[in-house]
Each structure stands twice: as C-alpha cells, then as structure tokens.
Scaffold this motif. Structure first.
Motif, PDB file in Angstrom:
ATOM      1  N   GLU A 147       0.821  -1.212   0.000  1.00 38.43           N
ATOM      2  CA  GLU A 147       0.000   0.000   0.000  1.00 38.43           C
ATOM      3  C   GLU A 147       0.854   1.262   0.000  1.00 38.43           C
ATOM      4  O   GLU A 147       0.627   2.192   0.768  1.00 38.43           O
ATOM      5  CB  GLU A 147      -0.963   0.007   1.190  1.00 38.43           C
ATOM      6  CG  GLU A 147      -1.959  -1.145   1.187  1.00 38.43           C
ATOM      7  CD  GLU A 147      -2.943  -1.072   2.340  1.00 38.43           C
ATOM      8  OE1 GLU A 147      -2.498  -0.880   3.501  1.00 38.43           O
ATOM      9  OE2 GLU A 147      -4.150  -1.199   2.092  1.00 38.43           O
TER      10      GLU A 147
ATOM     11  N   GLU B  34      -7.184   5.574  -1.482  1.00 34.19           N
ATOM     12  CA  GLU B  34      -6.888   6.782  -0.717  1.00 34.19           C
ATOM     13  C   GLU B  34      -5.917   6.533   0.432  1.00 34.19           C
ATOM     14  O   GLU B  34      -5.204   7.448   0.854  1.00 34.19           O
ATOM     15  CB  GLU B  34      -8.178   7.412  -0.203  1.00 34.19           C
ATOM     16  CG  GLU B  34      -9.060   7.980  -1.305  1.00 34.19           C
ATOM     17  CD  GLU B  34     -10.238   8.769  -0.767  1.00 34.19           C
ATOM     18  OE1 GLU B  34     -10.186   9.200   0.401  1.00 34.19           O
ATOM     19  OE2 GLU B  34     -11.220   8.949  -1.517  1.00 34.19           O
ATOM     20  N   GLU B  35      -5.874   5.308   0.934  1.00 32.19           N
ATOM     21  CA  GLU B  35      -4.969   5.013   2.049  1.00 32.19           C
ATOM     22  C   GLU B  35      -3.531   4.768   1.598  1.00 32.19           C
ATOM     23  O   GLU B  35      -2.629   4.570   2.423  1.00 32.19           O
ATOM     24  CB  GLU B  35      -5.465   3.810   2.842  1.00 32.19           C
ATOM     25  CG  GLU B  35      -5.484   2.496   2.069  1.00 32.19           C
ATOM     26  CD  GLU B  35      -6.773   2.236   1.307  1.00 32.19           C
ATOM     27  OE1 GLU B  35      -7.002   1.066   0.929  1.00 32.19           O
ATOM     28  OE2 GLU B  35      -7.535   3.200   1.079  1.00 32.19           O
ATOM     29  N   THR B  36      -3.300   4.780   0.292  1.00 29.47           N
ATOM     30  CA  THR B  36      -1.952   4.515  -0.232  1.00 29.47           C
ATOM     31  C   THR B  36      -0.958   5.550   0.284  1.00 29.47           C
ATOM     32  O   THR B  36      -1.165   6.762   0.158  1.00 29.47           O
ATOM     33  CB  THR B  36      -1.953   4.544  -1.771  1.00 29.47           C
ATOM     34  OG1 THR B  36      -2.887   3.572  -2.253  1.00 29.47           O
ATOM     35  CG2 THR B  36      -0.566   4.234  -2.317  1.00 29.47           C
TER      36      THR B  36
ATOM     37  N   THR C 214      -0.457  10.725   2.055  1.00 34.02           N
ATOM     38  CA  THR C 214      -1.305   9.683   1.481  1.00 34.02           C
ATOM     39  C   THR C 214      -2.052  10.249   0.280  1.00 34.02           C
ATOM     40  O   THR C 214      -2.189  11.474   0.137  1.00 34.02           O
ATOM     41  CB  THR C 214      -2.340   9.146   2.486  1.00 34.02           C
ATOM     42  OG1 THR C 214      -3.261  10.192   2.822  1.00 34.02           O
ATOM     43  CG2 THR C 214      -1.670   8.620   3.743  1.00 34.02           C
TER      44      THR C 214
END
Length: 210
Positions: free
Chosen positions: A144, A183-185, A196
């Motif tokens: 991620e 979006e959490e990447t 992020t």
C-alpha cells in the motif's frame, strides 16, 4: 515489506530502501553520498538487488555509480532519460552550479509502464511525466505505497521549469495515475515527508480545479 527514507546529497533528496523479509532490498534514487549509503546497507545486512531511478535529475543520481559498482547490481531508468545520465546540461547539475553530476555505469531501460519484477520485488510501473519526460512512479499494491519521485509531494507538486518540464502534463499524470490509487496509499516523495493519496486529494492546493 518495510522501507527506509534516507535523505542524501546536496539538497537532501529522499533515497528509499525497500526491504523484504529476506533482507533483500531495492535502492530507489540514491542522490549522493554513496559511501554513506553503502555503509548503512552493510550495517543493516541488506542484500541489494538493483538501483531504480524515478527520473534522472542530478539530485537523484549522484550516488548511483558508487552504490551500483560497490554491490555489482543493475541500474534501471526510463528509456527517455538514458541520455540525461551523461549530460550535466540536461540533468540540471550545470544549471545549479554543482559541477558535472553523471552516471557512467551501464543501465537497463524501462521501455514503458506495467507490471514489473526486479529480483524478488514486483510492482506496477507508472509513467508520470511532467516534472521530466521519463519520470516514473512505483506502486507496491500489497505494501500500500507508491514512490512518486518528484511528481507529487505533501501539499505540492513537482516543478516544471527545468529541461522538458510540462505543468499540464504533470497534473494529468497525477490525476490519471496517482489519484486513482486507493486513498490510504502511502506516498513516498522525492523530497519532504510522507503523505497519502487521500490527504493530497483533499488538501493539495495545486490539484484543485484541474
């Protein structure tokens, strides 16, 4: 997989060490101070697999020869910037008065984007031009995280006033290749701290109104 952010070189460009459970690592953008980086890698007992360049500006390549030759590992760069490695006028080192920063080692070329495997590391290679024509980002889905080079920063975007920069193209790259990621990447940029995708979608002033 874990990572280390190691600021190196004249403007403290972020070099990243991506490390798996077997202590194998990829070295991304060793911008200078090759001896210092080599010592860190030895201290941690990491086993380097390759040097990967997000692009070929001087502040991302200054330590490449020293690191790659020390560990006898290959160097990867996008085909559009192979010539930049040996041209200080194009890679920016002459412009900034830092002497002639070059890479003399042989390199392996990324021909285009897509699923990429180097040693035991697999990732998606995205072409994200604009800051420079051969800029790439590396997306590690399972971890991620994406290494965005100088395309996207915390609260900012890459400059486009250097050789072959294009602001409109940069914004298109960010919106079509990076902001479509979950979006959490985690975004690991070439300068500054981590952010992020979601944070930049909501708060980056350079991306509003595109």
């Amino acid at each position: 997989m874990k990572y280390h952010r190691v600021p190196l070189g004249p403007i403290q460009t972020n070099c990243y060490l991506l490390v798996n459970d077997d202590k194998e690592c990829l070295i991304v953008d060793p911008g200078g101070e090759g001896k210092k980086l080599n010592q860190l890698i030895h201290k941690q007992q990491y086993k380097p697999q390759a040097v990967v360049l997000t692009h070929a500006h001087f502040d991302h390549i200054g330590g490449v020869d020293e690191v790659a030759s020390h560990f006898s590992i290959p160097i990867y760069v996008h085909k559009k910037e192979k010539s930049w490695l040996k041209d200080p006028a194009v890679n920016g080192s002459t412009f900034f008065g830092l002497g002639e920063v070059t890479v003399q080692s042989d390199v392996t070329l990324f021909a285009g984007e897509g699923s990429t495997t180097i040693g035991s590391f697999s990732f998606e290679l995205y072409e994200t031009p604009g800051h420079s024509p051969g800029s790439v980002s590396l997306y590690f889905k399972e971890a991620e995280l994406v290494i965005s080079g100088d395309a996207l920063f915390e609260g900012s975007v890459g400059r486009t006033d250097l050789h072959d920069g294009n602001h409109e193209q940069l914004l298109k790259s960010i919106h079509t290749k990076l902001l479509v990621l979950p979006e959490e990447t985690l975004v690991l940029s070439g300068h500054g701290g981590e952010t992020t995708i979601g944070q930049e979608m909501d708060h980056n002033p350079f991306l509003n109104g595109f």
